[in-house]
Design a protein around this motif. Structure first.
Motif, PDB file in Angstrom:
ATOM      1  N   ALA A 137       0.853  -1.343   0.364  1.00  0.00           N
ATOM      2  CA  ALA A 137       0.031  -0.071   0.026  1.00  0.00           C
ATOM      3  C   ALA A 137       0.700   1.629   0.166  1.00  0.00           C
ATOM      4  O   ALA A 137       0.575   2.101  -0.914  1.00  0.00           O
ATOM      5  N   ALA A 138       2.054   1.392   0.446  1.00  0.00           N
ATOM      6  CA  ALA A 138       2.906   2.350   0.860  1.00  0.00           C
ATOM      7  C   ALA A 138       3.145   2.495  -0.299  1.00  0.00           C
ATOM      8  O   ALA A 138       3.358   3.346  -1.340  1.00  0.00           O
ATOM      9  N   TRP A 139       4.105   0.846  -1.154  1.00  0.00           N
ATOM     10  CA  TRP A 139       5.206   1.518  -2.375  1.00  0.00           C
ATOM     11  C   TRP A 139       3.528   2.021  -3.537  1.00  0.00           C
ATOM     12  O   TRP A 139       4.204   2.715  -4.777  1.00  0.00           O
ATOM     13  N   VAL A 140       2.677   0.910  -4.095  1.00  0.00           N
ATOM     14  CA  VAL A 140       1.979   1.867  -4.642  1.00  0.00           C
ATOM     15  C   VAL A 140       1.226   3.197  -4.467  1.00  0.00           C
ATOM     16  O   VAL A 140       0.655   4.296  -5.371  1.00  0.00           O
ATOM     17  N   ARG A 141       1.552   3.618  -2.977  1.00  0.00           N
ATOM     18  CA  ARG A 141       0.507   5.268  -2.716  1.00  0.00           C
ATOM     19  C   ARG A 141      -0.617   4.681  -2.327  1.00  0.00           C
ATOM     20  O   ARG A 141      -1.435   6.069  -3.586  1.00  0.00           O
ATOM     21  N   TRP A 142      -1.552   3.897  -1.945  1.00  0.00           N
ATOM     22  CA  TRP A 142      -2.379   3.517  -1.844  1.00  0.00           C
ATOM     23  C   TRP A 142      -3.283   4.415  -0.201  1.00  0.00           C
ATOM     24  O   TRP A 142      -2.559   4.755   0.309  1.00  0.00           O
ATOM     25  N   GLU A 143      -3.805   5.223  -1.028  1.00  0.00           N
ATOM     26  CA  GLU A 143      -4.741   6.463   0.006  1.00  0.00           C
ATOM     27  C   GLU A 143      -5.456   5.800   1.202  1.00  0.00           C
ATOM     28  O   GLU A 143      -6.017   6.267   2.446  1.00  0.00           O
ATOM     29  N   ARG A 144      -6.176   4.196   1.285  1.00  0.00           N
ATOM     30  CA  ARG A 144      -6.834   3.992   1.986  1.00  0.00           C
ATOM     31  C   ARG A 144      -6.283   2.380   3.073  1.00  0.00           C
ATOM     32  O   ARG A 144      -5.294   2.468   3.079  1.00  0.00           O
ATOM     33  N   THR A 145      -6.964   2.287   3.295  1.00  0.00           N
ATOM     34  CA  THR A 145      -6.436   1.004   4.664  1.00  0.00           C
ATOM     35  C   THR A 145      -5.776  -0.306   3.701  1.00  0.00           C
ATOM     36  O   THR A 145      -5.587  -0.589   2.520  1.00  0.00           O
ATOM     37  N   LEU A 151      -9.067  -6.299  -0.725  1.00  0.00           N
ATOM     38  CA  LEU A 151      -9.968  -6.736  -1.208  1.00  0.00           C
ATOM     39  C   LEU A 151     -10.022  -6.856  -2.726  1.00  0.00           C
ATOM     40  O   LEU A 151     -11.150  -6.705  -3.858  1.00  0.00           O
ATOM     41  N   ARG A 152      -9.705  -4.842  -2.793  1.00  0.00           N
ATOM     42  CA  ARG A 152      -9.659  -4.332  -4.262  1.00  0.00           C
ATOM     43  C   ARG A 152      -8.876  -5.145  -5.413  1.00  0.00           C
ATOM     44  O   ARG A 152      -9.384  -5.600  -6.869  1.00  0.00           O
ATOM     45  N   TYR A 153      -7.303  -6.000  -4.475  1.00  0.00           N
ATOM     46  CA  TYR A 153      -6.688  -6.868  -5.354  1.00  0.00           C
ATOM     47  C   TYR A 153      -7.935  -8.016  -5.993  1.00  0.00           C
ATOM     48  O   TYR A 153      -7.553  -8.624  -7.035  1.00  0.00           O
ATOM     49  N   LEU A 157      -8.459  -9.746  -9.658  1.00  0.00           N
ATOM     50  CA  LEU A 157      -8.562 -10.474  -9.859  1.00  0.00           C
ATOM     51  C   LEU A 157      -9.596 -11.188 -10.553  1.00  0.00           C
ATOM     52  O   LEU A 157      -9.779 -11.626 -11.485  1.00  0.00           O
ATOM     53  N   GLY A 158     -11.029 -10.785  -9.988  1.00  0.00           N
ATOM     54  CA  GLY A 158     -12.034 -11.748 -10.522  1.00  0.00           C
ATOM     55  C   GLY A 158     -12.806 -11.360 -11.541  1.00  0.00           C
ATOM     56  O   GLY A 158     -12.674 -11.683 -12.452  1.00  0.00           O
ATOM     57  N   ALA A 159     -11.627  -8.979 -11.750  1.00  0.00           N
ATOM     58  CA  ALA A 159     -12.495  -8.873 -13.008  1.00  0.00           C
ATOM     59  C   ALA A 159     -11.650  -9.746 -14.398  1.00  0.00           C
ATOM     60  O   ALA A 159     -12.292  -9.842 -15.151  1.00  0.00           O
ATOM     61  N   VAL A 160     -10.621 -10.059 -14.132  1.00  0.00           N
ATOM     62  CA  VAL A 160      -9.492 -10.443 -15.253  1.00  0.00           C
ATOM     63  C   VAL A 160     -10.465 -12.358 -15.760  1.00  0.00           C
ATOM     64  O   VAL A 160     -10.460 -12.523 -16.417  1.00  0.00           O
ATOM     65  N   VAL A 161     -10.367 -12.952 -14.516  1.00  0.00           N
ATOM     66  CA  VAL A 161     -11.309 -14.124 -14.467  1.00  0.00           C
ATOM     67  C   VAL A 161     -12.241 -13.956 -15.232  1.00  0.00           C
ATOM     68  O   VAL A 161     -12.068 -15.025 -16.572  1.00  0.00           O
TER      69      VAL A 161
END
Length: 177
Positions: A137-145, A151-153, A157-161
């Motif tokens: 999260a810090a590396w990609v500058r994620w602003e949420r928890t 969960l978004r990950y 992956l579900g969207a790609v499937v």
């Protein structure tokens, strides 16, 4: 039977679950490490570069020191050079799989999530027991928890499937749960 649909490359299956997708992406990291250049250093990592010596008796690279005993009972310290196992070249099927699965990462619409997917599967490929979500999260500058990123990950992956199998995108939420 949409999950058992075969692709045109090598008869391998298109992933039908998030776990299958994650496993395929973890495998692709090993294939990239075996690719020429390994994604980093321009010189062969399996060559004798780590054995190069600056001076006589100077060992560079990984080594261990052990004691051996001679026939006369005298103990001598001996340095043993430990070299890495050489990389095996990729077969054409492995190159196809590497390129195909890497292209799947490009199906993730959001650039932050694309980076997070790549970093998370890389952590799993390194053999870490769990994904370091806080660091990612810090590396990609994620602003949420970090939990929201996890969960978004899974949603990504579900969207790609869903996209690969031709399923409606709303099914990604069901797969991620």
């Amino acid at each position: 039977m949409a999950g058992s649909r075969n692709t045109s490359t090598g008869g391998s299956k298109v992933p039908s679950t998030i776990e299958d997708m994650e496993e395929a992406m973890v495998r692709v990291h090993a294939l990239w490490r075996r690719s020429p250049g390994g994604g980093k250093w321009p010189f062969a990592g399996d060559g004798p570069w780590h054995l190069a010596q600056g001076e006589v008796g100077d060992i560079k690279g990984d080594w261990s020191e052990t004691l051996i005993e001679t026939d006369s009972g005298k103990q001598l310290p001996v340095r043993k050079v430990e070299s890495r196992e050489p990389r095996t070249p990729l077969s054409s099927a492995e190159v196809d799989e590497r390129d195909r699965v890497t292209a799947w990462v490009g199906l993730v619409a959001d650039e932050q999530l694309r980076k997070a997917v790549w970093l998370a599967t890389e952590a799993l490929a390194r053999g870490e027991g769990r994904v370091p979500w806080t660091a990612i999260a810090a590396w990609v500058r994620w602003e949420r928890t970090p939990n929201a990123l996890k969960l978004r990950y899974r949603m990504a992956l579900g969207a790609v499937v869903c996209g690969l199998n031709g399923w409606p995108s709303r099914r990604a939420r069901v797969l991620a749960a």
